[in-house]
Design a protein around this motif. Sequence first.
Motif, short mmCIF file in Angstrom:
data_model
loop_
_atom_site.label_atom_id
_atom_site.label_comp_id
_atom_site.label_asym_id
_atom_site.label_seq_id
_atom_site.Cartn_x
_atom_site.Cartn_y
_atom_site.Cartn_z
N LEU A 70 0.96 -1.05 -0.39
CA LEU A 70 -0.09 0.17 0.39
C LEU A 70 1.06 0.66 0.07
N SER A 71 1.98 0.83 0.17
CA SER A 71 3.11 2.67 0.46
C SER A 71 3.61 2.58 -0.66
N ALA A 72 4.10 1.26 -1.16
CA ALA A 72 4.21 1.91 -2.76
C ALA A 72 3.08 2.33 -3.47
N GLN A 87 8.40 14.70 -7.75
CA GLN A 87 7.94 13.36 -8.46
C GLN A 87 9.39 12.10 -8.61
N LEU A 88 9.94 13.12 -8.26
CA LEU A 88 11.38 11.80 -7.97
C LEU A 88 11.26 11.67 -6.97
N ALA A 89 11.31 11.99 -5.90
CA ALA A 89 11.21 11.41 -4.43
C ALA A 89 10.11 10.23 -4.70
N PHE A 90 9.28 10.27 -4.95
CA PHE A 90 7.44 9.58 -4.58
C PHE A 90 7.80 8.79 -5.89
N ARG A 91 8.52 8.24 -7.20
CA ARG A 91 8.66 7.91 -7.37
C ARG A 91 10.50 6.60 -6.55
N VAL A 96 11.67 1.47 -3.65
CA VAL A 96 12.87 1.27 -2.59
C VAL A 96 11.46 0.22 -2.27
N LEU A 97 10.33 0.40 -1.67
CA LEU A 97 9.10 -0.02 -0.98
C LEU A 97 8.84 -1.13 -1.41
N SER A 103 12.93 -8.24 -1.70
CA SER A 103 13.49 -8.86 -1.11
C SER A 103 13.09 -9.30 -0.02
N TYR A 104 12.01 -9.12 0.76
CA TYR A 104 11.26 -9.79 2.32
C TYR A 104 10.87 -11.03 1.31
#
Length: 117
Positions: A70-72, A87-91, A96-97, A103-104
């Motif tokens: 949901l966070s992603a 926009q770059l920060a959100f994407r 990353v999420l 990986s989880y």
Amino acid sequence: MVSRENTVFAVTLGICFVAFLLGALAGLGGPFFAFVVLLVSPLLGSQLYLVVTDVDDRPSVLRVRLSLLLSALLSGVYGSVTVGFEQLAFRTTGIVLILVLVSYECRAVGTNRNAAR
């Protein structure tokens, strides 16, 4: 009777409300501030707190998966309505999420495979 989960959600929503008020008083605003407050406090904060304390009957694996997914998703939505650095920060946050979720999942599969032996 109020459950522990509902209490945690109520507290995190209260923290979210207080953070918005403090942000408004401090002059903070915009989509980046709203994203951080909405993502960290009620969504990731409450779910990951419940995972760490691990008192519930619900599986913690499900909590981690849903909170990351949901966070992603929210990160992608915020990224689609902003421009420039935000926009770059959100994407980037969304990517990353998703990588953390993958990986989880890989770690969980490896753990299950080793436990079956």
